[in-house]
Write a protein that holds these residues in place. Structure first.
Motif, short mmCIF file in Angstrom:
data_model
loop_
_atom_site.label_atom_id
_atom_site.label_comp_id
_atom_site.label_asym_id
_atom_site.label_seq_id
_atom_site.Cartn_x
_atom_site.Cartn_y
_atom_site.Cartn_z
N SER A 197 0.81 -1.21 0.00
CA SER A 197 0.00 0.00 0.00
C SER A 197 0.85 1.27 0.00
CB SER A 197 -0.97 0.01 1.18
OG SER A 197 -0.27 -0.17 2.39
N GLU A 198 1.99 1.23 0.71
CA GLU A 198 2.83 2.42 0.76
C GLU A 198 4.30 2.05 0.93
OE1 GLU A 198 3.25 6.73 3.04
OE2 GLU A 198 1.71 5.33 3.71
N VAL A 199 5.14 2.81 0.27
CA VAL A 199 6.59 2.69 0.39
C VAL A 199 7.11 4.06 0.80
CG1 VAL A 199 8.74 2.29 -0.87
CG2 VAL A 199 6.74 0.88 -1.36
N HIS A 200 7.92 4.06 1.86
CA HIS A 200 8.50 5.31 2.35
C HIS A 200 10.01 5.25 2.11
CE1 HIS A 200 9.39 8.05 6.05
NE2 HIS A 200 9.58 8.67 4.91
N LEU A 201 10.51 6.22 1.36
CA LEU A 201 11.93 6.28 1.01
C LEU A 201 12.58 7.55 1.58
CD1 LEU A 201 11.49 5.54 -2.80
CD2 LEU A 201 12.05 3.88 -1.02
N LYS A 202 13.88 7.45 1.83
CA LYS A 202 14.68 8.62 2.16
C LYS A 202 15.76 8.72 1.08
CE LYS A 202 13.76 8.54 7.03
NZ LYS A 202 14.25 8.76 8.36
N VAL A 203 15.73 9.84 0.37
CA VAL A 203 16.63 10.01 -0.77
C VAL A 203 17.46 11.28 -0.59
CG1 VAL A 203 16.74 10.29 -3.28
CG2 VAL A 203 14.95 8.86 -2.27
N GLY A 204 18.76 11.10 -0.47
CA GLY A 204 19.67 12.23 -0.35
C GLY A 204 19.80 12.96 -1.68
N ARG A 205 19.85 14.28 -1.62
CA ARG A 205 19.94 15.09 -2.84
C ARG A 205 21.23 14.84 -3.61
NH1 ARG A 205 16.69 16.27 -5.80
NH2 ARG A 205 17.72 18.12 -6.56
N MET A 206 22.25 14.31 -2.95
CA MET A 206 23.51 14.07 -3.64
C MET A 206 23.35 12.95 -4.67
SD MET A 206 27.29 13.71 -1.98
CE MET A 206 27.80 15.42 -1.93
N ASN A 207 22.31 12.14 -4.56
CA ASN A 207 22.05 11.08 -5.54
C ASN A 207 21.56 11.63 -6.87
OD1 ASN A 207 22.59 8.54 -4.13
ND2 ASN A 207 21.00 9.26 -2.74
N GLY A 208 21.05 12.84 -6.86
CA GLY A 208 20.56 13.45 -8.09
C GLY A 208 19.27 12.84 -8.60
N LEU A 209 18.58 12.10 -7.76
CA LEU A 209 17.34 11.44 -8.18
C LEU A 209 16.14 12.35 -7.91
CD1 LEU A 209 18.07 7.91 -6.70
CD2 LEU A 209 18.24 8.61 -9.09
N GLU A 210 15.29 12.47 -8.89
CA GLU A 210 14.09 13.28 -8.75
C GLU A 210 12.92 12.37 -8.34
OE1 GLU A 210 13.99 16.66 -8.99
OE2 GLU A 210 16.16 16.49 -9.22
N CYS A 211 12.06 12.89 -7.49
CA CYS A 211 10.93 12.10 -6.96
C CYS A 211 10.05 11.53 -8.06
CB CYS A 211 10.11 12.95 -6.01
SG CYS A 211 11.00 13.42 -4.52
N HIS A 212 9.81 12.29 -9.11
CA HIS A 212 8.91 11.80 -10.16
C HIS A 212 9.48 10.58 -10.88
CE1 HIS A 212 11.52 14.52 -12.50
NE2 HIS A 212 11.26 13.74 -13.51
N HIS A 213 10.80 10.38 -10.85
CA HIS A 213 11.39 9.19 -11.45
C HIS A 213 10.94 7.94 -10.71
CE1 HIS A 213 15.03 11.38 -13.47
NE2 HIS A 213 13.90 12.02 -13.65
N PHE A 214 10.86 8.03 -9.37
CA PHE A 214 10.40 6.89 -8.59
C PHE A 214 8.95 6.56 -8.91
CE2 PHE A 214 14.00 8.17 -5.96
CZ PHE A 214 14.57 6.95 -5.67
#
Length: 129
Positions: free
Chosen positions: A27-44
């Motif tokens: 039902s839900e996945v909670h992630l912690k993403v550091g900005r140094m990874n360069g990953l944008e939320c919409h990609h997930f």
């Protein structure tokens, strides 16, 4: 493209964990993403909806973006590198992290700086049934 590989690996971890706990539906996945990874939320979000795993259908994704936090090793000042708010800067740095030069300490001007947060890519929790 390293972003897709990282996201795909993370989704595989989610699916593996769901299987370990016999979840038929996540039902839900909670992630912690550091900005140094360069990953944008919409990609997930795009990657989750693109997967054909039935357990991932309609999964809500919650992402905490972790700023790049630095600590001066001379005076112990802690500050944030706001340049990572710029998606292009974050993306470029993620491809060449060894080339990253932190800004000097705003307190004492030293350049002996450690990254203490912002590199994370963590699966914080999975909710399912």
């Amino acid at each position: 493209m390293h972003e897709l590989e990282m996201i795909d690996k993370l989704i595989n971890v989610v699916v593996d964990e769901a299987n370990k706990h016999s979840f038929k539906k996540i039902s839900e996945v909670h992630l912690k993403v550091g900005r140094m990874n360069g990953l944008e939320c919409h990609h997930f979000e795009t990657a989750f909806t693109a997967r054909s795993d039935e357990a991932l259908k309609d999964t809500k994704i919650t992402i905490d973006e972790i700023p790049v936090k630095l600590k001066c090793e001379i005076c112990s000042e802690i500050y944030v590198d706001d340049r990572f708010k710029d998606a292009h800067f974050a993306h470029s740095t993620s491809h060449a992290p060894d080339m990253y030069i932190p800004p000097v300490c705003p307190e004492c001007g030293a350049n002996k700086i450690a990254v203490i947060e912002g590199k994370e890519l963590t699966l914080a929790s999975i909710d399912g049934e």
